[in-house]
Scaffold this active site. Sequence first.
Site, PDB file in Angstrom:
ATOM      1  N   GLU A  35       1.015  -1.127   0.193  1.00  0.00           N
ATOM      2  CA  GLU A  35       0.064  -0.073  -0.133  1.00  0.00           C
ATOM      3  C   GLU A  35       0.865   1.415  -0.072  1.00  0.00           C
ATOM      4  OE1 GLU A  35      -2.890  -0.497   3.255  1.00  0.00           O
ATOM      5  OE2 GLU A  35      -3.969  -2.293   2.417  1.00  0.00           O
ATOM      6  N   HIS A  66      -9.904  -6.738  -2.622  1.00  0.00           N
ATOM      7  CA  HIS A  66     -11.074  -6.363  -1.461  1.00  0.00           C
ATOM      8  C   HIS A  66     -12.038  -5.602  -2.417  1.00  0.00           C
ATOM      9  CE1 HIS A  66      -8.557  -7.762   2.043  1.00  0.00           C
ATOM     10  NE2 HIS A  66      -7.433  -6.943   1.410  1.00  0.00           N
ATOM     11  N   GLU A 107      -5.427 -11.046  -1.388  1.00  0.00           N
ATOM     12  CA  GLU A 107      -6.499 -10.820  -0.179  1.00  0.00           C
ATOM     13  C   GLU A 107      -7.930 -10.807  -0.703  1.00  0.00           C
ATOM     14  OE1 GLU A 107      -5.080  -7.335   2.148  1.00  0.00           O
ATOM     15  OE2 GLU A 107      -3.067  -7.880   1.667  1.00  0.00           O
TER      16      GLU A 107
HETATM   17  C1  XIL Z   1      -6.319  -6.706   8.204  1.00  0.00           C
HETATM   18  C2  XIL Z   1      -6.505  -7.716   9.088  1.00  0.00           C
HETATM   19  O1  XIL Z   1      -7.406  -8.712   8.388  1.00  0.00           O
HETATM   20  C3  XIL Z   1      -7.292  -7.581  10.395  1.00  0.00           C
HETATM   21  O2  XIL Z   1      -7.211  -8.701  11.169  1.00  0.00           O
HETATM   22  C4  XIL Z   1      -6.175  -6.313  11.054  1.00  0.00           C
HETATM   23  O3  XIL Z   1      -6.750  -6.062  12.224  1.00  0.00           O
HETATM   24  C5  XIL Z   1      -6.065  -5.307  10.163  1.00  0.00           C
HETATM   25  O4  XIL Z   1      -5.402  -5.807   8.874  1.00  0.00           O
HETATM   26  N1  XIL Z   1      -4.792  -5.201   3.777  1.00  0.00           N
HETATM   27  C6  XIL Z   1      -3.881  -5.527   4.031  1.00  0.00           C
HETATM   28  C7  XIL Z   1      -4.237  -6.616   5.163  1.00  0.00           C
HETATM   29  O5  XIL Z   1      -2.744  -5.829   3.336  1.00  0.00           O
HETATM   30  O6  XIL Z   1      -2.838  -6.826   6.082  1.00  0.00           O
HETATM   31  C8  XIL Z   1      -5.181  -6.239   6.074  1.00  0.00           C
HETATM   32  O7  XIL Z   1      -5.489  -7.143   7.219  1.00  0.00           O
HETATM   33  C9  XIL Z   1      -6.516  -5.972   5.241  1.00  0.00           C
HETATM   34  C10 XIL Z   1      -6.044  -4.889   4.377  1.00  0.00           C
END
Ligand code: XIL
Length: 367
Positions: A178, A255, A284
């Site tokens: 990110e 996401h 993810e």
């Molecule tokens: C999220 C986890 O799922 C949660 O449990 C934590 O509290 C916050 O992070 N992008 C990412 C991940 O790269 O590391 C994130 O994961 C979700 C968004």
Amino acid sequence: MVAGAAVAAAVLVSLNATGAPAAPVASVAPVAAAGQDAAVQGGNADTLRALAKRAGLKIGTAVDMSALNNDATYKDRVAAEFNSVTAENVMKWSEIEPTRGVLNFGPADQLVAFAKANGQSVRGHTLLWHSQLPGWLTEGVASGDIDSAELRQLLKQHVFDVAGHFRGKIYQWDVANEVIGDNGQLRDTIWLQKLGPGYIADVFRWAHQADPKAKLYINDYNVEGLNAKADAYYELVKQLKADRVPIHGFGMQGHLGVQFGFDGRALQNVQRFEALGLETSFTEVDVRMLMPADNPKLHAQANGYSILLRACLLAKKCTSFTVWGFTDKYSWVPGFFTGQGAANLLDENFGQKPAYQAVKETLALAG
Ligand code: XIL
């Protein structure tokens, strides 16, 4: 219908991730080391991992370590359905080094051991991020106790500590997570403010020294189609490659949200990054919705998963497809997006949703 399916399968196979011929489904389980590809050897070809293996793809999930330790059904499903795992949290800096200089690899080591016992590969997540940093670090920077030179040294040490600890055990590392904002500019973080834009090349070079065999990824959300943020990544990666920075992969978190619709140009986007010489992965994936869930939303969700998975299967170098949790029972979504949820493949009781069926059918066509 059958002929149509066969054509679709042929198209997917001819364009599959590795170009390798699909492995035959073993009718008799070969004798092999305990735990290796347990699902396949157990004769159960009806799992995501068995289908993904035939398609030449790693199918992964983020793993919540407390669920893994306390919920036998969860643990069983992780082992049975996936051939890749990502630590949802336990490889992040705040978890590894909550106290300065005291490294806690216990939970992450446990995940690596679990993966080994179950014939799974491990994605590392993540070496550099602006979120989930230890308090001592962010507070030290804010107070001025940690100056820029010390911060750079701490980051370098962190990368060598963590990538070095897991050296040889991680097939893909999310090295930088990110680093670009939704406006297409480098994200305004302590890293950019204190170290300048060169920190991105630095972390890749350090990670490569610490673990020369791992594929090193840059990873973000809202980059699954053609948009300003994905364009900015394209330019950044092109520059890093021109500067001979060891970067090997572009990770698209995936996401998505039913309420936003889906960009149907995911494959085009993947292909332009592959043309730069990178492999790609979806890292993810989850598809959230405004609650309550209903049938139309659940079917739209299935389509969201399918769009990303099809892009991966049709691309030449898309190596892994990871979901960010697989059951609504432990999803991060309700805690982060007010009024939203039901983002995963299985419901809260591990029941199969339309999205699970869609992922399974799409994988089956490709294999
Ligand atoms: C999220 C986890 O799922 C949660 O449990 C934590 O509290 C916050 O992070 N992008 C990412 C991940 O790269 O590391 C994130 O994961 C979700 C968004």
